[in-house]
Design an enzyme around this catalytic site. Structure first.
Site, short mmCIF file in Angstrom:
data_model
loop_
_atom_site.label_atom_id
_atom_site.label_comp_id
_atom_site.label_asym_id
_atom_site.label_seq_id
_atom_site.Cartn_x
_atom_site.Cartn_y
_atom_site.Cartn_z
N ARG A 43 13.05 -3.84 5.77
CA ARG A 43 13.41 -3.62 4.36
C ARG A 43 14.90 -3.67 4.02
O ARG A 43 15.30 -3.47 2.88
CB ARG A 43 12.80 -2.32 3.84
N HIS A 77 5.21 6.44 -2.67
CA HIS A 77 6.48 7.07 -3.06
C HIS A 77 6.23 8.54 -3.40
O HIS A 77 6.99 9.41 -2.99
CB HIS A 77 7.06 6.38 -4.30
N ALA A 123 3.22 1.79 2.91
CA ALA A 123 4.44 1.00 2.74
C ALA A 123 5.41 1.71 1.82
O ALA A 123 6.62 1.74 2.04
CB ALA A 123 4.11 -0.39 2.20
N CYS A 147 0.81 -1.21 0.00
CA CYS A 147 0.00 0.00 0.00
C CYS A 147 0.84 1.26 0.00
O CYS A 147 2.07 1.24 0.05
CB CYS A 147 -0.92 0.00 1.22
#
Lengths: 557, 466, 557, 466
Positions: C108, C207, C77, C74
């Site tokens: 990550r 992003h 994230a 999503c």
């Protein structure tokens, strides 16, 4: 002295020491019983009119009866494992099949402390000639010589010792000859031990063989003079770091410890040890004769000391100070004791109420079964049965019986060194001082043995075996049993904690004041561990139904 | 400060006489361990009492259990005149005091050197009426200067066949197989029996130390715990349809003797440690059971494979040094090879003809990259010198407790496997054979590598996820 | 261009790309099929008469179909996890229930390297407002404000960022208002992100949200001048240490790396980033708009680079040098390439023969599915199918399609910043230089997308789901599949190794020259691992008897 | 250089809003894990797709297995207008493409906040004919802002009862018991079933992730692996004679619901980790089976006790810090207490009323020496601050992978237990429940202590034997 058995007060059934002894012995075939009768003794002390107490006679240092499941080991174990094991800078080569070397490889917890990387410490190595079939048939001398050379080439030690195992004596290998030749060839000290496993009746023979050779081949090699209060500590093997604590105490008192035989020791310490002014014997059994020999050959007297137990430690330090009879030393000793004792008192205050009245049994070693009673006493615990694994009568009954001990065939096989005063090295001043101190009432060579310190009617059992241990435990349910690794798990399976007094169960150190505190804590842990109360499942008081056989109750689902 | 610091990397003089830090011990302890795998049997060491003390101590230290055994307690006299009197006394005392069903006598270098004839002495004991009705004395010749602890184990195992197994003459029992597990942990013996049962077969397992050297804490010391192969079961081994002997060194001789004595066909195969050796074991059982493998075993196999795929990246190309017993080493080396690891250095003190060949087969293409040695001077000192002189330090050590000194000095992780393990508790309860047992080894290896990675990671490379 | 499918040559059955595509789609309900038809594309490239190649149109950046078992995550994230995650000195507070913060906590592998203990590194911490029922009902702004204060008091960071999770937007918490207030109150930079999970159709939205806020709140804060060859690296997240290798290469070339967005980054780097002369974009998808905005606002142009693959790395370094057009830099770059390449050749010599001809599939990310084809090509491996998880059409078809992309409702919800030249900071000299270089034939903003580089008739699949992956693998049995953790174990259960290209399976780094070598080794390991050949038991080729049910075969014995 | 270095020992401001390094995660992942324990069930996350991605990733990282689940993939539109269309589409797609027997829908903070009514949507799906014959959709409400992952697990487990379990009205089946194992590893579920079977009872176990999240590598990906509780078995749970719910948080609600719905008497008891809790479990089974405990279990108990006696000296007086889920923490703390260790610091992020009381009961006399905290700010940061400020560093950490940062900074050994374990492989294959499972924990603790001792020993104190 109370007349009743130490067992009576706590146990519900009326067991007397005598009845229990009978029960232990009843299981044996006749011949075996006859022998064991002499070694299983009720500690009945009789005082004559003058108040002089006499102890019962105990059978000790006699052959173990085949098949009884003994605690004992062999001469090699006593020689290589116990006496030479703790010395770090001798390459110890076992001459024999691989097993003996393997089993004595790092298994005794005699710690050592090489001051720097440049100092040798061969203790983590196991050296063996790993004798094969052909060596048994054709002789192993050549292989031994080669092995010594190889060891020298690899490790360049200052000394190499060779230990004989059972077949070596039988096939006639002359390890002493080989050692002499290699000493010549390599230019370092090389010496051998005829410590074949069948020698003597226990480890004790091995101690003797070891000590004799060290005395012959090493002691006296270095005449460097020592300080004013110089002593040797004999019969202390630095199990779990005991010697480190004792060294620390002595150092703080200003006492010059020349050599310990053989805890945390080196070759050079042995070589210089005859220069000490006083020998202090910890384990009477393993080494009292070395003290005697040193006295004869070099002059210094010896006393019995004990650093197990806080009280005993203080007493031993004071006794050393008393010997040197020097105000400065006395003050230092008292200062050290004053520094150490508050923590001991504190610990006793904590742990004694938690342990008081608990009952211990000790069956181990040649002095530990005695010395450790000190610590139990400090905790308010009672030692209701004890005995040694490899001691002699004097260790039980005291040195007074020495003249009465019959030397049997097994002991006769162990070399007795004949020692005379060394014309060049005998130190008359030490001797003179000893005589002067003795006149002042100071006691040398004094050891009253274990029985004198045991309660009336306690059971004293020499060379106890599994049957007897198991019966004792089953009948008396002590709170703690002290023995070795072979006994430990069987004892614990009976729900009784077992403290190993050979290896300290990988705890310790237990010597000196700090060690006493360590021991209090450890015993508290053991006798108060929750786990012993959980062995019976919570449903054990309920009648169980007949369980179906397990195959029929399994299902899929 | 390192402990085994006294020799430099390039220093391994050609030794032919001196063994330093042996990768083996002597026969009698193996005989004692095997005898403890016989129900209601008291092992008996015919020799000096020190041997027995050493063996019992070592077994107790490894298994954290009582290891009961008698000794003939030779003194100088017996060494000169023979140990007959001692053994007779021992037999009388043992049956009177401890009441085992069997006494299993093994010899030592001492009694072998003087040439005591144990069967003859036992005859004499029988003549003197020292053997109660229904009791027996078996024996094995285990001079310490021959073979190693593993061959001693083999010899006592074979003695069980020689003394006890019988063919009733009837047809062989179709579902009954003999399982000779070799020197493995008690939990391994349990696991092997479980696998055989899952394969629909009834195992006659001997020796069987499960239930003996992993016995429960019940508040009662059982002189003879519930476990162990019974005399009756071993007797019926002669009627089994097949013998599976795991490990040619430890189990081969008994299987061959049983074939010779009772014509039970036998297969000697590698100890089922690792996927391939376990596959071989299951394949053989499948041949015997008529050709099926139950889902449960398929699932266990698949789980092992799953771990092998999941863990592969951490194993690939890593190197290991191994020491110990040939039967274990061959299977462990094979396991590492299947994981794409390289068993770079391997030594065993145990002699025996086929070790190099077996290792060669297992190493395959990697044989050139590996050093393997066997026999008297193939000791842990040699292994350590190899490690010291290797510019690429091996990533892992697998072997007994003595490896901890190398592990410390060279800063290489150690997985304790084999005998003896003196400094940890619990190993006897966790099998390392079969598919399930192998998952334990995999977990241990992975933990060793990842613990090391975590320890050595810089701050930026310290990872949450792996 | 060859006309046959990349599948034909190796597979035994006659599968064509078209037939396989049909098979993948046949499983769907009608509506779902209609949608997926647009996203599952056979890469049929058509050249017109002038030789101009046109690519098929692909559906991308559209909603995931509910229930298909997607790879996607999503917006939160993408925002918190991907873009802001790698920056070490901002305290990132997740405003929401505990889960979002928990799952994005250290998962990550974006590594960071604080130069000293005194430098902040908050990455090992997870900060959350852990919203409870009552916060949902009564609003969470107060709790957020308090949490920011508590975080400040404990950690004294230079900046605090707040990330909104799904319920935050719904209940109307104004995180930006709270952030502004706390910025005022605490005197440090505090800013929020409206990155609720439901925003957009994938991580890509996150992003964008992240980059916009960084651009608004941080970039431009520090006007310190930079060196002569100064660049930013955009879209490189330092997974497994990639950025460290790239940093090293740039440093050795003498290139001044001002900021990486956001691998191994700090707040101060972002603040100063507008002072770089050139922006180099790695992951086109996640950040190309930042490059555009910087160009508009501050002047520096941007180029697409790629440090995945040795050839691509060399090419990218040369392209940077070419831009600055300075002999000294060119020489340095060539020197670095010459230093690095021999080891690469050596590795290729070793690993290429072991991997050549093997077939890979890549379904991951927004640039990795393209970039990593470089590395496979260097190993002689074929990429027979590929696709992105969250890319847009331009990432597949190249930037030429940008004008054609329809902005749908989901994308319209994501703020587009309107940026104008900053009167005070716009650097005309950079702009002038770019224009000059462009005239000389230098290409800016050039990205042709994944499809141009894929073989003819390879399958290109956007937003692949489990069904499609499984069918592809089952039918084509590739030698390697590249995806993420959610796919990994299912792929491997099919006997095909799966390389994670998000986390690198905890391997790497794979960037630059050294990274390429690492990757070759890793791929060799994977495609040649013994384990894949052992999945079938040795008895699998033999007919099995019917096994008795397990309960009946169990016995006691 | 330490990683969690930013706060000094004395710095733990009274937090009420900020959670730092949580000792919990959110409800939906628990619902997903529980649903995976239902045979042929596809879990479905009704919310944003990121939730589902996070949960699947975390489950896969922990179990090293596929964790298949669908998501409603909410976009802004669904958030405004409700998720009905998405869920209907999902139901159609899932049954068409993946063909599960059950879809287990759980909600998220998003769908809860907007108020989606899942049962009503499912009704609509049925009306539209989207549910194939014999298939079902069950659901659980698991808003992320309530409870924790463990309560989410509990809620989905309860949903299995609510949707599936039935009382046939006949007499209860005498040998059939319901076993609700709670959130434990697949191997734990296998082990619990084995124990129940050994006790002569037939367990209906749900959820049951054994055979699902520890599935074999066979070269075939089974979308729905062989394991998991079947719908039929859960249906029959209503006819069982008793329900044993392990762990009040994870398993209590389902047991209570089953009693309410089908009048199956229930006992909620601690997770059987450690001697005492396992004794309790066996006691209860013994009550049900009519009063027997087979030898096999007695032996396992005795072996555990044997290890406890053998290892006691290494455990005595050692301290530990624990974090994780209440059901585990209570039993782990009790285990440590029985070993004479002290669980000095304990935190859980999971709220719930009886945790302090249960911990108090277990800690007994030690309660004063221990710090226990629960809830939002009872996080690993707090635990770490406690550790930092304690002059006697604790000897051991027990908890999930996140503890490795504390372990590194404070140089304290870590035993990985609980969820999630992200940086090791294999844990799902080794049970830690029951007597046998407890032996694994004991071995891990001992290894941790002894490895440390070996690491830190001076040359003179480096020991061969322990």
């Amino acid at each position: 002295m109370s007349e009743h058995s130490p067992f009576d007060d706590d146990s519900e059934v009326a067991v007397t020491s005598e009845s229990l002894r009978d029960d232990l012995l009843d299981a044996y075939p006749k011949k075996t019983r006859r022998k064991r009768e002499k070694q299983v003794v009720v500690n009945h002390k009789q005082a004559d009119e003058s108040g002089l107490v006499s102890l019962p006679v105990i059978g000790a240092n006699t052959r173990t009866i085949p098949g009884v499941i003994t605690q004992r080991g062999c001469s090699y174990a006593g020689c290589k494992g116990v006496i030479l094991g703790p010395t770090r800078d001798i390459v110890n080569i076992t001459h024999g099949p691989i097993g003996c070397g393997f089993y004595s490889w790092l298994t005794r917890r005699n710690q050592t402390l090489a001051p720097t990387d440049e100092h040798d410490n061969f203790m983590p190595y196991c050296f063996s000639t790993d004798m094969q079939d052909e060596n048994i048939i054709f002789g192993g001398e050549k292989k031994l010589a080669k092995a010594i050379e190889e060891a020298y080439e690899l490790f360049k030690p200052k000394a190499i010792a060779v230990f004989s195992t059972c077949p070596v004596g039988l096939i006639g290998d002359d390890v002493h000859q080989v050692a002499a030749e290699m000493k010549e060839k390599l230019g370092i000290n090389v010496f051998g031990f005829s410590c074949e496993g069948y020698k003597g009746v226990s480890q004790s023979a091995g101690h003797h063989i070891a000590n004799n050779q060290i005395f012959k081949h090493v002691v006296g090699e270095d005449d460097t003079k020592r300080g004013k209060w110089s002593i040797n500590l004999l019969g202390e093997y630095n199990i779990g770091g005991d010697a480190f604590l004792i060294e620390d105490l002595l150092q703080r008192c200003g006492i010059d410890l020349v050599a310990t035989f053989s805890g945390n020791s080196t070759y050079d310490q042995f070589a210089n040890s005859h220069m000490a002014q006083l020998n202090c014997v910890m384990c009477h059994r393993s080494i009292n004769y070395v003290a005697d020999m040193m006295e004869k050959k070099y002059g210094p007297p010896w006393i019995k000391v004990n650093f197990i137990g806080a009280k005993a430690t203080a007493k031993s330090l004071r006794k050393i100070a008393e010997y040197f009879d020097d105000q400065e030393l006395t003050e230092k000793v008292e200062a050290v004791i004053s520094e150490e004792y508050p923590a001991v008192f504190e610990a006793q205050k904590t742990y004694k109420p938690r342990c008081e009245g608990k009952r211990a049994m000790l069956f181990v070693g040649g002095s530990r079964a005695h010395h450790y009673q000190e610590l139990f006493a400090e905790l308010g615990m009672k030692t209701i049965a004890a005995g040694y694994e490899f001691a002699h009568r004097d260790d039980y009954e005291g040195r007074d019986v020495l003249p009465d001990i019959k030397v049997d065939a097994d002991s006769r096989n162990i070399e007795e060194l004949h020692v005379d005063a060394d014309p060049d090295h005998y130190r008359g001043d030490d001797r003179a001082k000893a005589i002067e101190r003795e006149r002042a009432g100071y006691k040398f060579k004094e050891y009253d043995g274990l029985m004198a310190d045991m309660p009336e009617k306690a059971l004293v059992i020499d060379d106890i075996n599994h049957h007897e241990s198991e019966e004792l435990i089953r009948r008396m349910k002590p709170d703690l049993f002290c023995a070795g690794i072979k006994e430990k798990y069987a004892v614990q399976k009976m729900g009784v904690p077992c403290k190993q007094l050979h290896s300290y169960d990988y705890g310790g150190p237990y010597a000196g004041f700090q060690g006493a505190i360590n021991f209090y804590k450890e015993i508290d842990r053991m006798v108060n561990a929750k786990v012993w109360s959980m062995i019976q499942p919570p449903w054990s008081d309920q009648a169980d139904q007949n369980a179906p056989s397990s195959s029929s109750v399994r299902r899929d689902g | 400060m390192t402990l085994l610091r006294h020799t430099s990397a390039d220093q391994d003089v050609q030794r032919e006489a001196l063994t330093v830090n042996p990768a083996k011990t002597c026969q009698p302890i193996g005989a004692m361990y095997a005898a403890l795998g016989l129900h209601r049997c008291l092992p008996h060491s015919h020799g000096s009492q020190g041997c027995c003390a050493y063996h019992r101590s070592t077994l107790s230290r490894h298994y954290k259990e009582p290891a009961m055994a008698g000794t003939s307690s030779f003194t100088e006299g017996s060494s000169v005149f023979g140990g007959q009197a001692n053994l007779l006394a021992a037999i009388e005392n043992i049956f009177t005091v401890y009441d085992p069903d069997v006494i299993a006598v093994h010899t030592t270098c001492l009694s072998e050197t003087i040439g005591d004839d144990v069967p003859q002495i036992v005859e004499a004991a029988i003549d003197k009426g020292l053997l109660p009705e229904g009791k027996m004395v078996i024996h094995a010749n285990t001079p310490s200067y021959v073979g190693s602890h593993t061959t001693g184990f083999a010899t006592m195992t074979k003695a069980m066949v020689d003394y006890i197994a019988q063919s009733s003459g009837a047809e062989k029992i179709r579902d009954q197989v003999n399982l000779i597990p070799g020197w493995v942990e008690p939990a391994d013996m349990s696991e092997l029996k479980r696998l055989v049962k899952l394969m629909g077969l009834d195992p006659v397992t001997f020796p069987d130390t499960s239930g003996v050297l992993d016995s429960p804490q019940t508040g009662i010391h059982e002189m003879f715990p519930a476990g162990g192969a019974t005399v009756d079961s071993i007797r019926s081994a002669g009627d089994s349809c097949h013998t599976i002997a795991l490990g040619p060194i430890c189990s081969g001789p008994a299987a061959k003797a049983l074939f010779a004595k009772c014509q039970v066909p036998q297969t000697t195969m590698p100890l089922p440690i690792g996927l391939k050796a376990t596959d071989q074991f299951i394949m053989k059982l499948r041949e015997i059971n008529g050709g099926f493998v139950p889902d449960e075993i398929m699932t266990e196999r698949g789980r092992l494979l799953d771990l092998m795929t999941d863990m592969h990246q951490y194993f690939y190309g890593k190197t290991a040094a191994l020491w110990g017993d040939p039967d274990q080493l061959v299977s462990l080396a094979e396991l590492l090879i299947t994981l794409d690891m390289i068993p770079k250095f391997v030594v065993t003190g145990t002699p025996g003809k086929k070790f190099f060949k077996r290792m060669g087969d297992v190493l395959g293409d990697h044989a050139q990259a590996c050093k393997v040695d066997q026999g008297s001077c193939a000791d842990m000192f040699r292994l350590h010198q190899w490690i010291k002189s290797d510019p690429d330090k091996v990533d892992l050590l697998i072997g007994n407790t003595y490896g901890k000194y190398i592990a410390r000095d060279e800063d290489i992780p150690l997985i304790r496997h084999g005998f003896p393990i003196l400094d940890r508790i619990g190993h006897q309860h966790f099998a390392t054979v079969g598919y399930r047992g192998t998952t334990r080894i995999l977990e241990q290896i992975l933990d060793a590598f990842l613990d090391r990675q975590d320890r050595d990671a810089p701050e930026s490379g310290f990872e949450l996820v792996m």
